[in-house]
Design an enzyme around this catalytic site. Structure first.
Site, PDB file in Angstrom:
ATOM      1  N   ALA A  75      16.028  12.121  30.432  1.00 10.73           N
ATOM      2  CA  ALA A  75      16.520  12.278  29.441  1.00 10.73           C
ATOM      3  C   ALA A  75      16.471  13.402  28.457  1.00 10.73           C
ATOM      4  O   ALA A  75      15.113  14.013  28.747  1.00 10.73           O
ATOM      5  CB  ALA A  75      16.523  11.274  28.481  1.00 10.73           C
ATOM      6  N   GLY A  95      14.593   9.237  32.835  1.00  9.26           N
ATOM      7  CA  GLY A  95      15.806   8.932  33.099  1.00  9.26           C
ATOM      8  C   GLY A  95      16.236   9.352  34.629  1.00  9.26           C
ATOM      9  O   GLY A  95      17.294   8.829  35.081  1.00  9.26           O
ATOM     10  N   GLU A 111      15.280   7.004  36.903  1.00 12.47           N
ATOM     11  CA  GLU A 111      16.009   5.674  36.799  1.00 12.47           C
ATOM     12  C   GLU A 111      17.728   5.993  37.177  1.00 12.47           C
ATOM     13  O   GLU A 111      18.147   4.813  37.574  1.00 12.47           O
ATOM     14  CB  GLU A 111      16.262   5.419  35.121  1.00 12.47           C
ATOM     15  CG  GLU A 111      14.612   4.927  34.508  1.00 12.47           C
ATOM     16  CD  GLU A 111      14.744   4.796  33.072  1.00 12.47           C
ATOM     17  OE1 GLU A 111      14.900   5.833  32.383  1.00 12.47           O
ATOM     18  OE2 GLU A 111      14.591   3.686  32.689  1.00 12.47           O
ATOM     19  N   GLU A 165       7.514   8.089  30.271  1.00  9.52           N
ATOM     20  CA  GLU A 165       8.123   7.881  29.001  1.00  9.52           C
ATOM     21  C   GLU A 165       6.960   7.371  27.896  1.00  9.52           C
ATOM     22  O   GLU A 165       6.912   7.955  26.871  1.00  9.52           O
ATOM     23  CB  GLU A 165       9.063   6.543  29.145  1.00  9.52           C
ATOM     24  CG  GLU A 165      10.496   7.112  29.324  1.00  9.52           C
ATOM     25  CD  GLU A 165      10.830   6.915  30.921  1.00  9.52           C
ATOM     26  OE1 GLU A 165       9.514   6.768  31.695  1.00  9.52           O
ATOM     27  OE2 GLU A 165      11.942   6.926  31.297  1.00  9.52           O
TER      28      GLU A 165
HETATM   29  N1  CO8 Z   1      14.119  17.279  28.215  1.00  6.41           N
HETATM   30  C1  CO8 Z   1      14.548  18.447  27.638  1.00  6.41           C
HETATM   31  N2  CO8 Z   1      14.240  19.657  28.377  1.00  6.41           N
HETATM   32  C2  CO8 Z   1      13.587  19.603  29.483  1.00  6.41           C
HETATM   33  C3  CO8 Z   1      13.035  18.523  30.111  1.00  6.41           C
HETATM   34  C4  CO8 Z   1      13.577  17.209  29.303  1.00  6.41           C
HETATM   35  N3  CO8 Z   1      13.349  15.764  29.843  1.00  6.41           N
HETATM   36  N4  CO8 Z   1      12.292  18.622  31.135  1.00  6.41           N
HETATM   37  C5  CO8 Z   1      12.325  20.134  30.923  1.00  6.41           C
HETATM   38  N5  CO8 Z   1      12.998  20.507  30.033  1.00  6.41           N
HETATM   39  C6  CO8 Z   1      13.407  22.194  29.623  1.00  6.41           C
HETATM   40  C7  CO8 Z   1      12.000  22.498  29.053  1.00  6.41           C
HETATM   41  O1  CO8 Z   1      11.574  22.216  27.822  1.00  6.41           O
HETATM   42  C8  CO8 Z   1      12.115  23.926  29.446  1.00  6.41           C
HETATM   43  O2  CO8 Z   1      13.016  24.690  28.419  1.00  6.41           O
HETATM   44  P1  CO8 Z   1      12.506  26.070  27.782  1.00  6.41           P
HETATM   45  O3  CO8 Z   1      12.631  26.855  28.697  1.00  6.41           O
HETATM   46  O4  CO8 Z   1      13.725  25.968  26.531  1.00  6.41           O
HETATM   47  O5  CO8 Z   1      11.117  25.691  27.050  1.00  6.41           O
HETATM   48  C9  CO8 Z   1      12.762  24.106  30.703  1.00  6.41           C
HETATM   49  O6  CO8 Z   1      13.435  22.829  31.151  1.00  6.41           O
HETATM   50  C10 CO8 Z   1      11.945  24.540  32.086  1.00  6.41           C
HETATM   51  O7  CO8 Z   1      10.803  23.543  32.067  1.00  6.41           O
HETATM   52  P2  CO8 Z   1       9.355  23.940  32.146  1.00  6.41           P
HETATM   53  O8  CO8 Z   1       9.124  25.142  31.598  1.00  6.41           O
HETATM   54  O9  CO8 Z   1       8.575  22.626  31.525  1.00  6.41           O
HETATM   55  O10 CO8 Z   1       9.171  23.749  33.831  1.00  6.41           O
HETATM   56  P3  CO8 Z   1       7.952  23.483  34.722  1.00  6.41           P
HETATM   57  O11 CO8 Z   1       8.216  23.623  35.873  1.00  6.41           O
HETATM   58  O12 CO8 Z   1       6.697  24.117  33.955  1.00  6.41           O
HETATM   59  O13 CO8 Z   1       8.005  22.000  34.421  1.00  6.41           O
HETATM   60  C11 CO8 Z   1       8.661  19.583  34.354  1.00  6.41           C
HETATM   61  C12 CO8 Z   1       8.695  20.866  34.895  1.00  6.41           C
HETATM   62  C13 CO8 Z   1       7.233  18.780  35.043  1.00  6.41           C
HETATM   63  C14 CO8 Z   1       9.561  18.842  34.623  1.00  6.41           C
HETATM   64  C15 CO8 Z   1       8.537  19.645  32.814  1.00  6.41           C
HETATM   65  O14 CO8 Z   1       9.551  20.253  32.304  1.00  6.41           O
HETATM   66  C16 CO8 Z   1       8.262  18.315  32.182  1.00  6.41           C
HETATM   67  O15 CO8 Z   1       7.433  17.284  32.289  1.00  6.41           O
HETATM   68  N6  CO8 Z   1       9.485  17.782  31.691  1.00  6.41           N
HETATM   69  C17 CO8 Z   1       9.436  16.272  30.838  1.00  6.41           C
HETATM   70  C18 CO8 Z   1       9.749  15.412  31.950  1.00  6.41           C
HETATM   71  C19 CO8 Z   1       9.848  13.909  31.128  1.00  6.41           C
HETATM   72  O16 CO8 Z   1       8.654  13.782  30.447  1.00  6.41           O
HETATM   73  N7  CO8 Z   1      10.574  13.289  31.422  1.00  6.41           N
HETATM   74  C20 CO8 Z   1      10.954  11.958  30.909  1.00  6.41           C
HETATM   75  C21 CO8 Z   1      11.609  12.184  29.531  1.00  6.41           C
HETATM   76  S1  CO8 Z   1      11.941  10.569  28.665  1.00  6.41           S
HETATM   77  C22 CO8 Z   1      13.178   9.987  29.439  1.00  6.41           C
HETATM   78  O17 CO8 Z   1      13.842  10.335  30.340  1.00  6.41           O
HETATM   79  C23 CO8 Z   1      13.560   8.535  28.918  1.00  6.41           C
HETATM   80  C24 CO8 Z   1      14.692   7.935  29.761  1.00  6.41           C
HETATM   81  C25 CO8 Z   1      15.413   6.757  29.011  1.00  6.41           C
HETATM   82  C26 CO8 Z   1      16.303   7.173  27.846  1.00  6.41           C
HETATM   83  C27 CO8 Z   1      16.656   6.145  27.089  1.00  6.41           C
HETATM   84  C28 CO8 Z   1      17.429   6.364  25.742  1.00  6.41           C
HETATM   85  C29 CO8 Z   1      16.994   5.596  24.380  1.00  6.41           C
END
Ligand code: CO8
Length: 257
Positions: free
Chosen positions: A64, A109, A112, A132
């Site tokens: 998400a 997400g 999921e 999460e």
């Molecule tokens: N949300 C928003 N932006 C994201 C997300 C995300 N989940 N993942 C990546 N991005 C963005 C980064 O912020 C970055 O943007 P910018 O260039 O503007 O800084 C761009 O995508 C590229 O990402 P990275 O530079 O971080 O790329 P890397 O190759 O270094 O890393 C990863 C890739 C490992 C995927 C890393 O981006 C990461 O850890 N992302 C987050 C993963 C995460 O924690 N996901 C879980 C999120 S919580 C969730 O999903 C809850 C679901 C249930 C929701 C229920 C609602 C109530």
């Protein structure tokens, strides 16, 4: 659609989530587009199998949208959670098998959404996880409910409480994915599975999926009752008559003419 590509050919619909600047992370707009795309494909008589994937070679869905969630209060989080859960139910309740072609990160997400699909196929570079808790939140789109059913409670407990990310190979070992293939073969593998499915009776496929889904939490007695009623009802359909007759007449069944 702003964040999705959709296409269909030879009975297979393909939905590609396309938000490359955010690793295909899902905000409310992506969720609502995905719900509409699935609903449209489920209603489309030319489609018998649906494949869901992410654009690019790095991410299926990286979760998400964390930046959007940072702005949310409890009411907004409830709406976001419920809207995402409804989308997963549209996928899970689809009478047409949905195959997740997991082509990279499937985190939070993203993992999921893949759990709501009927079949998961991963490319070798795919990474799965429910991170999460690292953000001080919990899986909110069905992860606490579906992951234990797929991999068992012990492994789900560990994955969800550590937030560990696991490789495609490890996901295969624990039964989270059905196949792991080189990235270049991912879509062809999913299409091959889809084509096999398309040869079979669409009504029988839909009812099988429904029986599996509906009976999962039931006692074996009530699950068997659900199954036998569905089995018996099929005998008044043309599809079942055609399938049985084709075998007896030593020819291929023609289910989709
Ligand atoms: N949300 C928003 N932006 C994201 C997300 C995300 N989940 N993942 C990546 N991005 C963005 C980064 O912020 C970055 O943007 P910018 O260039 O503007 O800084 C761009 O995508 C590229 O990402 P990275 O530079 O971080 O790329 P890397 O190759 O270094 O890393 C990863 C890739 C490992 C995927 C890393 O981006 C990461 O850890 N992302 C987050 C993963 C995460 O924690 N996901 C879980 C999120 S919580 C969730 O999903 C809850 C679901 C249930 C929701 C229920 C609602 C109530």
């Amino acid at each position: 659609m702003k964040y999705l590509f959709t296409e269909k050919s030879d009975g297979i619909g393909i939905i590609t989530i396309n938000r490359p600047d955010a690793m295909n992370a899902m905000n409310l707009k992506v969720v609502s587009e995905l719900s509409s795309a699935f609903s449209d494909m489920i209603a489309d008589n030319d489609i018998g199998v649906i494949i869901l994937t992410g654009s690019g070679e790095k991410a299926f869905v990286a979760g998400a949208d964390i930046k959007a969630m940072q702005q949310m209060d409890s009411d907004a989080a409830l709406e976001f959670g419920k809207t995402g859960q409804e989308m997963t139910l549209i996928i899970e309740n689809s009478p047409k098998p949905v195959i997740a072609a997991v082509n990279g990160f499937a985190l939070g997400g993203g993992c999921e959404i893949s759990l709501a699909c009927h079949i998961r196929v991963a490319s070798e570079n795919a990474i799965f996880g429910q991170p999460e808790v690292l953000l001080g939140i919990i899986p909110g789109w069905g992860g606490t409910q579906r992951l234990p059913k797929i991999v068992g409670t012990g492994i789900a407990n560990e994955l969800i409480t550590t937030g560990d990310q696991i490789s495609a190979e490890e996901a295969y070992r624990i039964g989270l994915v059905n196949h792991v293939v080189p990235q270049g073969e991912l879509m062809d593998t999913c299409k091959k599975i889809g084509k096999k499915i398309l040869k079979n009776g669409p009504n029988a496929i839909a009812i099988s999926l429904n029986c599996i889904h509906e009976s999962f939490d039931k006692s074996i007695e009530s699950g068997l009752k659900y199954e036998v009623d569905a089995f018996a009802n099929l005998f008044s359909t043309d599809e079942t008559k055609e399938g049985l007759a084709a075998f007896v007449e030593k020819r291929k069944a023609n289910f989709r003419s």
